[in-house]
Scaffold this motif. Sequence first.
Motif, PDB file in Angstrom:
ATOM      1  N   LEU A   6       0.843  -1.190   0.000  1.00 19.62           N
ATOM      2  CA  LEU A   6       0.000   0.000   0.000  1.00 19.62           C
ATOM      3  C   LEU A   6       0.878   1.240   0.000  1.00 19.62           C
ATOM      4  N   GLY A   7       0.359   2.333  -0.602  1.00 14.71           N
ATOM      5  CA  GLY A   7       1.048   3.606  -0.457  1.00 14.71           C
ATOM      6  C   GLY A   7       1.915   4.000  -1.628  1.00 14.71           C
ATOM      7  N   CYS A   8       3.060   4.638  -1.312  1.00 17.88           N
ATOM      8  CA  CYS A   8       3.885   5.338  -2.288  1.00 17.88           C
ATOM      9  C   CYS A   8       4.875   4.402  -2.974  1.00 17.88           C
ATOM     10  N   LYS A   9       5.662   4.994  -3.874  1.00 17.58           N
ATOM     11  CA  LYS A   9       6.667   4.221  -4.600  1.00 17.58           C
ATOM     12  C   LYS A   9       7.759   3.701  -3.670  1.00 17.58           C
ATOM     13  N   VAL A  10       8.058   4.430  -2.603  1.00 13.69           N
ATOM     14  CA  VAL A  10       9.059   3.951  -1.647  1.00 13.69           C
ATOM     15  C   VAL A  10       8.575   2.645  -1.012  1.00 13.69           C
ATOM     16  N   ASN A  11       7.314   2.609  -0.610  1.00 13.20           N
ATOM     17  CA  ASN A  11       6.748   1.378  -0.070  1.00 13.20           C
ATOM     18  C   ASN A  11       6.784   0.251  -1.100  1.00 13.20           C
ATOM     19  N   PHE A  12       6.481   0.608  -2.332  1.00 15.85           N
ATOM     20  CA  PHE A  12       6.491  -0.393  -3.404  1.00 15.85           C
ATOM     21  C   PHE A  12       7.892  -0.977  -3.561  1.00 15.85           C
ATOM     22  N   TYR A  13       8.890  -0.120  -3.561  1.00 15.95           N
ATOM     23  CA  TYR A  13      10.274  -0.579  -3.680  1.00 15.95           C
ATOM     24  C   TYR A  13      10.625  -1.510  -2.519  1.00 15.95           C
ATOM     25  N   GLU A  14      10.301  -1.094  -1.306  1.00 16.72           N
ATOM     26  CA  GLU A  14      10.644  -1.896  -0.134  1.00 16.72           C
ATOM     27  C   GLU A  14       9.914  -3.238  -0.139  1.00 16.72           C
ATOM     28  N   SER A  15       8.667  -3.236  -0.609  1.00 17.69           N
ATOM     29  CA  SER A  15       7.917  -4.490  -0.702  1.00 17.69           C
ATOM     30  C   SER A  15       8.590  -5.461  -1.665  1.00 17.69           C
ATOM     31  N   ARG A  71       2.508 -15.562  -3.925  1.00 15.65           N
ATOM     32  CA  ARG A  71       1.167 -15.635  -4.496  1.00 15.65           C
ATOM     33  C   ARG A  71       0.501 -14.275  -4.352  1.00 15.65           C
ATOM     34  N   GLY A  72      -0.605 -14.100  -5.036  1.00 15.32           N
ATOM     35  CA  GLY A  72      -1.369 -12.875  -4.902  1.00 15.32           C
ATOM     36  C   GLY A  72      -1.963 -12.754  -3.515  1.00 15.32           C
ATOM     37  N   PHE A  73      -2.163 -11.516  -3.061  1.00 13.31           N
ATOM     38  CA  PHE A  73      -2.658 -11.296  -1.700  1.00 13.31           C
ATOM     39  C   PHE A  73      -4.083 -11.819  -1.525  1.00 13.31           C
ATOM     40  N   ASP A  74      -4.825 -11.965  -2.610  1.00 12.79           N
ATOM     41  CA  ASP A  74      -6.201 -12.441  -2.525  1.00 12.79           C
ATOM     42  C   ASP A  74      -6.299 -13.959  -2.569  1.00 12.79           C
ATOM     43  N   GLN A  75      -5.145 -14.647  -2.551  1.00 10.85           N
ATOM     44  CA  GLN A  75      -5.134 -16.101  -2.545  1.00 10.85           C
ATOM     45  C   GLN A  75      -4.837 -16.622  -1.142  1.00 10.85           C
ATOM     46  N   VAL A  76      -5.179 -17.889  -0.926  1.00  7.30           N
ATOM     47  CA  VAL A  76      -4.907 -18.505   0.363  1.00  7.30           C
ATOM     48  C   VAL A  76      -3.399 -18.747   0.488  1.00  7.30           C
ATOM     49  N   CYS A  77      -2.784 -18.154   1.499  1.00  5.41           N
ATOM     50  CA  CYS A  77      -1.342 -18.262   1.720  1.00  5.41           C
ATOM     51  C   CYS A  77      -1.059 -18.644   3.169  1.00  5.41           C
ATOM     52  N   ASP A  78       0.142 -19.119   3.410  1.00  5.76           N
ATOM     53  CA  ASP A  78       0.573 -19.422   4.773  1.00  5.76           C
ATOM     54  C   ASP A  78       1.067 -18.173   5.492  1.00  5.76           C
ATOM     55  N   ILE A  79       1.552 -17.201   4.719  1.00  9.92           N
ATOM     56  CA  ILE A  79       2.143 -15.983   5.286  1.00  9.92           C
ATOM     57  C   ILE A  79       1.634 -14.781   4.504  1.00  9.92           C
ATOM     58  N   TYR A  80       1.222 -13.745   5.209  1.00 11.14           N
ATOM     59  CA  TYR A  80       0.830 -12.484   4.586  1.00 11.14           C
ATOM     60  C   TYR A  80       1.667 -11.366   5.204  1.00 11.14           C
ATOM     61  N   ILE A  81       2.186 -10.491   4.364  1.00 13.05           N
ATOM     62  CA  ILE A  81       2.919  -9.321   4.839  1.00 13.05           C
ATOM     63  C   ILE A  81       2.246  -8.077   4.281  1.00 13.05           C
ATOM     64  N   VAL A  82       1.834  -7.188   5.170  1.00 14.54           N
ATOM     65  CA  VAL A  82       1.195  -5.935   4.777  1.00 14.54           C
ATOM     66  C   VAL A  82       2.183  -4.799   5.022  1.00 14.54           C
ATOM     67  N   ASN A  83       2.606  -4.141   3.962  1.00 11.94           N
ATOM     68  CA  ASN A  83       3.488  -2.979   4.063  1.00 11.94           C
ATOM     69  C   ASN A  83       2.589  -1.748   4.060  1.00 11.94           C
ATOM     70  N   SER A  84       2.393  -1.163   5.216  1.00 14.90           N
ATOM     71  CA  SER A  84       1.288  -0.227   5.429  1.00 14.90           C
ATOM     72  C   SER A  84       1.627   1.222   5.099  1.00 14.90           C
ATOM     73  N   ILE A  86       0.442 -13.420   9.909  1.00 12.22           N
ATOM     74  CA  ILE A  86       0.207 -12.098   9.333  1.00 12.22           C
ATOM     75  C   ILE A  86       1.181 -11.124   9.979  1.00 12.22           C
ATOM     76  N   CYS A  87       2.023 -10.518   9.151  1.00 12.67           N
ATOM     77  CA  CYS A  87       3.000  -9.533   9.605  1.00 12.67           C
ATOM     78  C   CYS A  87       2.647  -8.174   9.004  1.00 12.67           C
ATOM     79  N   VAL A  88       2.769  -7.126   9.790  1.00 11.18           N
ATOM     80  CA  VAL A  88       2.497  -5.776   9.312  1.00 11.18           C
ATOM     81  C   VAL A  88       3.720  -4.913   9.556  1.00 11.18           C
ATOM     82  N   THR A  89       4.152  -4.213   8.530  1.00  5.58           N
ATOM     83  CA  THR A  89       5.275  -3.299   8.641  1.00  5.58           C
ATOM     84  C   THR A  89       4.890  -1.981   7.975  1.00  5.58           C
ATOM     85  N   GLY A  90       5.814  -1.045   7.899  1.00  6.27           N
ATOM     86  CA  GLY A  90       5.530   0.202   7.197  1.00  6.27           C
ATOM     87  C   GLY A  90       5.107   1.344   8.104  1.00  6.27           C
TER      88      GLY A  90
END
Length: 276
Positions: free
Chosen positions: A1-10, A25-38, A65-69
């Motif tokens: 989510l967010g700016c180009k800096v976030n995109f680069y870091e992701s 995998r895509g974020f809308d698919q069933v995964c074992d791990i999700y990372i949200v760059n906020s 589920i991990c959240v950073t940003g």
Amino acid sequence: LGCKVNFYESECIAAKLEELGVKMRGFDQVCDIYIVNSCTVTAESDRKVTQMCRRAAALNPEALICVTGCMAQVDPERLAQIRGVAYVCGNKKKGSVVWKVREYIDLCEARGSKSDQKTAEDAEIDVLPFGKSADYEPLKLIRTAHTRAIVKIEDGCDSACTYCIIHTARGPARSREEADILAEITRLAKAGYREVVLTGIELSSFSGDLAGLDGHIGMVIGMDGTHIYIAESYWVNDLNVRVYSYEEFIRDSEWNYVILMDDYYGEEGNYSSFWQ
């Protein structure tokens, strides 16, 4: 989510995880791990972040589920209270999310099954406050799914505007080493990327010699014709270059390379001037 800096870091985080054997995998698919760059520049940004966390938990209640940003830096407690969120880390020491995933994988392998989902009461918060100064955290972009690669050269902002949360979320302005920038651009050019965008939070605070960097970039890309774009540069007078309109830029077929400078507030496609 967010700016180009976030995109680069992701993309840097994703590349590092792939090195560890993690399949994307895509974020809308069933995964074992999700990372949200906020992102957290508006209330709507915060809403989208929390919505994505809840969507991930709904797709797979057993997922890590991990959240950073930026929102993680500013309001980690709110994110930790979302059911399913196990780990919250801010923009300082952002790369630690990779090692948290590694710990999770090792734990799953040791148990022979997926690790138990953490509850809101024991979600781990790993957020360090920014001081008046901070080091630039090096991240490495290996590849991107897009034809245009983004290269981050600066982070943070020293303009502590009362209406803006960015200086709190990103910390003070700090610049990437020029040698590291050139090494990354060289690596991307050799990998076949034909366009590179240089980005940052507040590019006017870049402490390096942009004019000198411009010359070195020309040497790097001159052999294979890679295009590097810079838009709306604060250094246009120092570079002593002619400013072109977008229409002139499109018509001109004699460009060897162009540098495009983009900061947090710009949107791709809306640049008003280009120069060689």
